[in-house]
Every structure is written in C-alpha cells, then in structure tokens.
Design an enzyme around this catalytic site. Structure first.
Site, PDB file in Angstrom:
ATOM      1  N   LYS A   1       1.317  14.743  -1.568  1.00 16.89           N
ATOM      2  CA  LYS A   1       0.839  14.881  -0.180  1.00 16.89           C
ATOM      3  C   LYS A   1       1.734  15.845   0.618  1.00 16.89           C
ATOM      4  CE  LYS A   1      -1.117  10.175  -0.023  1.00 16.89           C
ATOM      5  NZ  LYS A   1      -2.556  10.292   0.272  1.00 16.89           N
TER       6      LYS A   1
ATOM      7  N   LYS B   1       0.701   9.066   6.567  1.00 19.18           N
ATOM      8  CA  LYS B   1       0.035   8.638   5.339  1.00 19.18           C
ATOM      9  C   LYS B   1       1.125   8.199   4.383  1.00 19.18           C
ATOM     10  CE  LYS B   1      -1.826  12.869   5.172  1.00 19.18           C
ATOM     11  NZ  LYS B   1      -3.137  13.247   4.770  1.00 19.18           N
ATOM     12  N   ARG B   2       0.744   7.652   3.214  1.00 19.38           N
ATOM     13  CA  ARG B   2       1.776   7.289   2.248  1.00 19.38           C
ATOM     14  C   ARG B   2       2.644   8.507   1.925  1.00 19.38           C
ATOM     15  NH1 ARG B   2       1.746   2.002  -0.007  1.00 19.38           N
ATOM     16  NH2 ARG B   2       3.429   2.839  -1.277  1.00 19.38           N
TER      17      ARG B   2
ATOM     18  N   THR C   1      -8.976  10.355   4.048  1.00 14.51           N
ATOM     19  CA  THR C   1      -9.901   9.849   5.075  1.00 14.51           C
ATOM     20  C   THR C   1      -9.268   9.953   6.457  1.00 14.51           C
ATOM     21  OG1 THR C   1      -9.125   7.663   4.388  1.00 14.51           O
ATOM     22  CG2 THR C   1     -11.359   8.273   3.733  1.00 14.51           C
TER      23      THR C   1
ATOM     24  N   LYS D   1     -10.560  10.861  10.506  1.00 14.54           N
ATOM     25  CA  LYS D   1     -10.224  10.079  11.705  1.00 14.54           C
ATOM     26  C   LYS D   1      -9.638  10.982  12.786  1.00 14.54           C
ATOM     27  CE  LYS D   1      -9.369   6.263   8.640  1.00 14.54           C
ATOM     28  NZ  LYS D   1      -8.390   5.614   7.773  1.00 14.54           N
TER      29      LYS D   1
ATOM     30  N   HIS E   1     -11.011   7.266  -7.801  1.00 20.82           N
ATOM     31  CA  HIS E   1     -10.362   7.735  -6.568  1.00 20.82           C
ATOM     32  C   HIS E   1      -9.218   8.709  -6.818  1.00 20.82           C
ATOM     33  CE1 HIS E   1     -12.218   4.802  -3.747  1.00 20.82           C
ATOM     34  NE2 HIS E   1     -12.283   4.046  -4.841  1.00 20.82           N
TER      35      HIS E   1
END
Ligand code: CBF
Length: 841
Positions: A573, A567-568, A678, A682, A374
């Site tokens: 990110k 998100k985290r 992901t 969504k 991952h």
C-alpha cells in the site's frame, strides 16, 4: 424446534403485543425505564455511558420487533436465502446506524436533550465492533447493510471473537498492541443458549459397508467443542427488513467446569478444557493479506463453517424438500478462501450423513457455492499442510483427495497428456510438506468465481487462475466491483453534506439509488450551493483538527490542504512512498528562503492504520512517520507549512470523522497489487479528491469521475514484472530525489538511522519489489500539480462536486444486485411498509 403457542392462547399474546416507541415521549419513557429497571440506576446516577446503554436498549427493542417479523416473513415465504460466510465483519458502531436506518435520529436527539444529554456524546460512548482487519471485513459489513436495505432474505455467519482486532497505542513513536475488550458491554447481541452445535475435531475414520454394499465412512473419536449462537440484528435503511448476523462462540462441550477433577484436587485442569475450547473464538488473527498456516486458525475456520452449515441444513430440512432443491433454496457466498471448508463439509453431510451418491451431492455443492477472491498477493493465498489436515480433520482430507481425484480425471480427459497442467491445478501441491491449496478447492467447489474490481478480475484470470479459465471456460469467472453503503459513508459520516445533496436531488432517494447523485452536477455553478459545500468541508476539517489536537497534541490549521492516508500499513500500500514524499517536501521547504516559503501551500499529512503485530517492516514505517512528525512539527522554520500526524487506533468510527475532512487522499499501491480498495470510494463520495496509481477500483473511479478529477501517477500493472526483473538483473539506481531523502534519514535527521535501515535497503539493495523508486518522481510531480490545483479553490470545488455527482456506481446496493442476479439467483422479498408493526419515523 421451539414450541409454538397453541391457537386458543394466541389472543392473549396479540392483546399484549409489544410495540416500540413511536414518538419522543415514548422514547423518553423507554430510556428512563431502561435506566431505572434494566440498569438499576436513577437520574441521580446516570452518566453518558448509562444514557448510551439505555438509549441503545430502547432502539434495540424497536429493532427486535422488526427482526422477528422479518424472520417470520422470510420463513413463511419459503424463498431462497443467501448466506454470507465471512470470517470478518467490521461493523463499527451500531447505535447511530440503527437510529438513522429506522429514521428516528431526530426523535432520539430531542428526547436525549430533554433528559439532559447531547446525542453526539451518547453516540461516542459506543465501543466499535471491530471484528475485522480492513477492507474485506468492512466490505462484508457494507454488504449486510445493502442486503437488508434491498429486502433480500440474507444471513451473515461469522465468529464472535472475544477480542476483536487489537487496540493500537503509539508510545514514543512505536506501535504497541493492547487488547480490545469490546464485549464488556454490548447491547446489540442476543445469546441463543438454545442454539448450539457440537463440533468435532481430530479422531479417526473407519469405513464399513452398509446393507446395499455401499461403503460408508464414519468419523469417530477426537474432541468435541460446543458452538453457541449470538445473533445481531441488521436493520435495513427505510425498510422494516431487519436481517440476522449470526456469530458463533466456542464453549467446552462437557459444560463449564469439571467437578470431578476439582474435587480430586486438580484445580487447574478442572478449567483447562473450558479454556481450551474458548480459545477457538477468542482472537481475530490480526493479519491483513497474509496467511500463516496456524492450527488454531484452521480450527476456527472449521468450527465456524461446520456450525453455520449445520444451521443452514437444519433450516432447509424443515422445508421437507428433496435434496436436489437445496441450491434453489440456498446460496452460500465464500468471502475469500477462509470458509472454503464449507464445500467439503457440505459434501460430507450429504454423502456420509444423508447417504447421497457422490455425484449427486457434488452437483448440489457446486450449485450452492460462489467464491469471491480478494487478492492476488501470493502470501495471502491460503494453504494448509496435509499433515495438519490429517490430524485435525481426517475425514475432510479424504474428501478433499476424492474431490481432487475426480477433478484431475476430468482435466485429463479434456487435456490428455498434459502432466504439467495436472500438477499446476491439483488441489494438493506436491511440495515438501504437501499442501492443500484452498483457492483451488474454492474454485472447483463453486459455480462462480469473482474478483472485486475490473483490473483485479482480469488479473486473476490471466495469472493465478489462468489454467482454471481454460478448464472451466470463461463464464465461470466474473467481476463484481466493490461498493460502499452510502448510509454509513455519507448520511451518517457526513450529515451536513447529505442534507445539502438532498436539496438538489429532490429528497432522500439518493440514499437508496445513488445514481441520483448525478443531479447535483446541474448545480455545479450554483453560487450558494458551492458556498455551502465549501463551508461543510471546512467544518469537517475543523472537527478533525480538534480530534488531532486531542489525540496527538498537534495543532493543525484547518485551511491547509489535508492529505490523508488511512488504511492497514502494508508495503504494497506504500505508506513508505508517502512518508518519503513528505520528507522530500520538508527538505525542499527547508532549502527555501523565508520569503519563498511564504508562497508555499500549507499541508497536513495525516496517517493512520494498524500494522500486523509480527510485521516488522510495517512497524518500522509507523515509527518513521512518527519520527518525521516529531521533527517537522517542532521546526520553527516550517510552522504551519507542513504538519505530519499519525492518528492512533484507526477504526470505523474514526474513519467516519477522518473521511469527510479530507482534501486529497492517497491510494498509491504498486499497480496490480490492491485488488480494489474501498476507502478510495468513501473519500470521493465525501467530496475529497484522490491521488492514486492505476490500480484496483481507482481505474473505475477514473472512468466514472473523469481523468481531470483524479490525480493518477506511476507505472502500470503491465510494466511491473519487467521492472522487477530489471532491478534484479540490470542496474538499479535510486531516483536522485529519493536518494536525498535517504541521505537525510541516514544522517540522523529523524533519529537513529538504524531504526529505518530496513526501509532503505529494501529499495536500494533488495530489488525494490514495490517499485518505490520507480514511481517516486512521478509521485512528487503529481503532488506539485495537486498544490497548484488546490490554490485554485473554485476549480477545486468544481472538481469535487463533479466527482461526487458521478459516484453513483459505487454503492454497495449495486454490487448486491449484481451478486443476486449473476451469482445467487435470489429475489428481494417485497415488504409493505405499512405491514411493519412500528411504522417509520
Ligand atoms: O474486497 C475488499 C478488500 O479486500 C482486501 O482488503 C483484502 O483483504 N484482500 C483487499 O486488499 C482490498 O483491495 C479490497 O478492497
């Protein structure tokens, strides 16, 4: 084995067979019965939490009946099962999901109303099962939903952490972690005190020779801890199939309490063993994409895989088949490297306990396991020191050395005289101290290795696992692009949109065949459809605005553009890029005249996500977001033109409110760093557009929805290495607009500049590893394009409808079918719906 009732007495059992409620009246009867008996309360003493408990128990009763039947059906059919081993299952709430999957939410709604409750308030009472950090854990939960919905015989195996991921509070703009007491009341689990396994740690190994002259290893001494099973039913959608998620909890093997020590006055140490044992399943390590090599984490991993394998092997042995048939009956998927010890444990069981020859055992092992990678981030790849292994799992270390020896011998035969290659692929890293490389062990011990999006799967083949592609050949490496379950992420989170889609796709089949979404593209010009589409989005935004007001006190205008990044929190990110962009917008607005300002498009920038407690930079990012929010939200010049909010404690149930309300969401990782993502899927499925880099699944989303319906920006993965190199060895100048942002921060506009110095120096002075400055200009320009596109509301709605219509590929059902065919070699077990004891509502 559990006792089975003899034939003559079975008639009585059949006569008294339990059945779950079938209609509203029966549902109400069950709820009242649970309030009055199970909960020992009454109508004079029934609040929303009691209503939640009783309603959950009524649904649980129904689930359990199907769950038992499913297990019986799967056992009798003797078909191959898949076992999904994941250290994280981010399940969220269960009640709403159970009601929808069973197809009885309307019944519950009407029944609860009769009894004096609003269903929404009852659902709200449930505590999220937050046994995961982020994408990896939520993917596991989506996969369980798909496995059950597609009728695959499948079990999940995980750990029952007493404390799930911490609860995040924002105090004075800082993240504060508080414990998550999610187990205070959890009606969705069944303790199986009769299903326990003794797990051994430490001790030592001695070898002896058996009658035939064969060397046998004995692992002896050390410490034993008991694993107790807790089972959670996982209902499929519109099918009676209800699979099992088994979570292990640790307990002292010696029993609860040492009376001898207690009697001799050693009060504290009388409970010490118990506490030490229970520590193993007490906490979920709160790191996403980061491994720290702590002994307790390795202990957790072994505890969980050893208990799970014991269970799997016990089930197989009941079939009395020959060992060589094990891979025909059992597929085990390793969700990342966390369960890699299972490879070694199965080899140990087969060789040491069952007496198989090494090669025969190894063949079985490799054909049983599949490994999903991952991440390519080096800091997330697990390594354990050899010393720690030697101490905790001495026999396993010997087996790892043997696996490595035989593997390296085979490499040497195929690539003679390449000593560098041997060093590079060795499972043991010859560093100081020596380390066991878990990803390499997982590759060697599995028959298939997959990445989670096309770019990611290509990257692992050309970078971190390149040598293994040469050794094993390309066929061992494959891609399964991630997906999400449309049941939770559309039907449950966005019921009105789901209803509207149903009117255009001819029923609810799109929830089990998401490609049917393409039918809505035919209605893209249908006025009424478009109008309702827009109304639904607005209603979802109003709902989120209320949530924002209640949780932060900030009022936001629902007709502003909602820009979301949840998100985290992680440097890769790039929430820092987002907040720097927000500051740039603020400075630009401030520089305008009041008349010019009136022409600007109002925006709400919404952030949410947890930082790992020890991740200093991520916490600094959270602090800057909150500090900017404080200044901007109170600036009279700005008013509704810009609001900045940070929603605390982002989790699955909050995502169900936030996702349907987004206009644009941010998936802006440095290219090549986000394996898939992901939440991007969504958001698009819920009629929001995305701004993103050419990274992870954004690339496939672009392929599906079309370049006109996504806002891409930034450098490409193939350029990242050169850019980083140029930062280190060439002249690195910060983008001029970003420099102005830094100036504003450093002048104290958002509070003490010292608090944010690390974020600035990372970009300006420390090589800008995540390319924030390189991508800044393109990011800002793309946001300007988004503003323009959003002004054209009709064009925007067309983009949204077209995108949703083309999202069929991203169902987790598609992923599971790909795993089943390409990796697990398993078939669904057909069910006759009328075979269900309960029927569907
Ligand atoms: O594959 C599921 C997700 O896993 C991660 O969250 C992970 O923990 N490694 C990745 O970071 C995501 O990109 C990925 O979607």
């Amino acid at each position: 084995p559990p006792a089975s009732i003899p034939e003559p007495q079975r008639e009585a059992w059949l006569k008294h067979q339990v059945s779950g409620f079938k209609d509203k009246d029966a549902f109400e009867t069950d709820v009242v019965r649970h309030v009055e008996t199970t909960l020992a309360r009454s109508m004079f003493n029934c609040d929303e939490s009691a209503a939640y408990a009783a309603c959950s128990l009524a649904f649980r009763d129904r689930l359990v009946l199907e769950w038992n039947r499913t297990q019986q059906r799967q056992t009798f059919s003797d078909s191959k099962r898949v076992y999904y081993l994941s250290l994280e299952f981010l399940m969220g709430r269960a009640l709403d999901n159970a009601m929808l999957n069973i197809g009885q939410k309307d019944v519950a709604k009407a029944g609860l109303a009769d009894l004096g409750f609003r269903i929404e308030d009852v659902i709200e009472q449930e505590h999220d099962a937050a046994l995961g950090n982020g994408g990896l854990g939520r993917l596991a939960a989506c996969f369980l939903d798909s496995l059950a919905s597609l009728n695959y015989p499948a079990w999940g195996y995980g750990l029952r952490y007493r404390y799930g991921i911490f609860k995040q509070e924002i105090i004075d703009g800082y993240q504060v972690e508080v414990p998550d007491y999610w187990l205070d009341f959890n009606p969705w689990e069944f303790p199986r005190h009769d299903v326990t396994v003794d797990i051994q740690f430490y001790g030592n190994v001695h070898k002896s020779t058996d009658g035939s002259g064969k060397t046998v290893a004995h692992w002896e001494g050390g410490e034993t801890v008991k694993a107790v099973a807790y089972d959670v039913p996982v209902p499929g959608y519109a099918t009676p199939t209800t699979n099992n998620l088994r979570l292990w909890s640790s307990k002292a093997a010696s029993g609860e309490f040492d009376f001898q020590k207690f009697n001799s006055g050693e009060y504290e140490s009388s409970v010490a063993d118990q506490q030490r044992a229970e520590t193993i399943s007490a906490v979920l390590y709160p790191n996403d994409n980061l491994e720290r090599g702590k002994e307790l984490r390795l202990k957790q991993q072994y505890f969980w895989v050893a208990a799970s394998l014991y269970d799997i092997v016990r089930r197989f042995k009941k079939s009395k088949r020959a060992w060589k048939e094990f891979p025909d009956q059992v597929a085990i998927q390793l969700n990342d490297t966390h369960p890699t010890l299972a490879v070694v444990e199965l080899q140990r069981i087969l060789v040491d306990l069952e007496g198989l020859e090494w090669d025969e055992a190894w063949n079985i092992v490799v054909n049983t396991f599949g490994y999903t990678n991952h991440t390519v981030l080096p800091e997330a790849l697990e390594k354990w020191s050899v010393g720690l292994f030697q101490h905790l799992l001495p026999r396993h270390l010997q087996i790892i050395y043997d696996i490595n020896l035989f593997f390296l011998q085979s490499v040497e035969r195929a690539f003679p005289n390449d000593r560098d290659l041997l060093g590079r692929v060795s499972i043991i890293e010859e560093s100081q101290p020596k380390m066991v490389r878990m990803a390499f062990l997982a590759i060697v011990g599995s028959h298939k290795v997959n990445g989670v999006a096309e770019l990611h799967s290509d990257l692992i083949k050309t970078t971190i696992f390149k040598d293994f592609v040469n050794i094993f050949g390309p066929d061992k490496f494959t891609n399964v692009t991630n997906g999400i379950t449309p049941r939770r992420w559309l039907h449950q989170a966005n019921p009105r949109l789901s209803e509207l889609i149903k009117t255009k796709t001819g029923g609810e089949d799109f929830l089990t065949d998401l490609t049917l979404l393409n039918k809505i593209e035919l209605s893209v010009n249908d006025k009424d459809f478009r109008k309702e589409w827009a109304e639904i989005k607005l209603a979802n935004k109003v709902r989120l605005a209320k949530h924002i007001k209640a949780s932060t006190g900030v009022s936001v205008n629902p007709s502003a553009l909602f820009d979301v990044q949840v998100k985290r929190i992680h440097e890769y990110k790039r929430q820092q890029l987002n907040i720097f962009g927000v500051i740039h917008r603020y400075l630009t607005l401030k520089a305008l005249t009041p008349d010019e300002r009136k022409k600007q498009l109002p925006r709400v920038s919404i952030f949410g996500g947890k930082a790992a407690p020890g991740y200093w930079m991520a916490k600094q990012i959270i602090h800057l977001i909150n500090s900017v929010g404080f200044v901007v939200n109170n600036d009279k010049d700005i008013g509704d033109l810009l609001k900045v909010v940070f929603l605390e404690d982002y989790n699955v149930s909050k995502a169900e409110i936030i996702t349907p309300a987004s206009d644009i969401s941010e998936h802006i990782s440095t290219a090549g760093t986000e394996a898939s993502g992901t939440s991007n899927m969504k958001f698009v499925l819920n009629g929001g557009l995305i701004i993103g880099t050419c990274d992870g699944a954004n690339i496939e989303i672009t392929r599906e929805v079309g370049e006109n319906n996504i806002f891409l920006f930034g450098n490409l993965a193939e350029d990242v290495e050169d850019l980083r190199h140029s930062h280190t060895y060439g002249a690195h100048t910060v983008d001029p607009d970003l420099a102005k942002v830094f100036e504003a921060i450093e002048s104290g506009t958002f509070g003490d500049q010292q608090d944010f110095a690390g974020m600035i120096t990372a970009v300006r002075d420390h090589g800008d590893y995540y390319l924030v400055s390189d991508d800044f200009h393109s990011y800002i320009e793309t946001h300007a394009i988004i503003d323009e596109a959003y002004r054209d509301q009709e064009g925007w709605i067309t983009k949204c409808i077209t995108s949703v219509a083309r999202m069929g590929f991203f169902s987790s059902d598609r992923c599971i079918n790909e795993y089943a065919e390409g990796i697990w070699n398993i078939e669904p077990l057909p069910v006759d719906k009328s075979d269900s004891g309960l029927g569907k509502g």
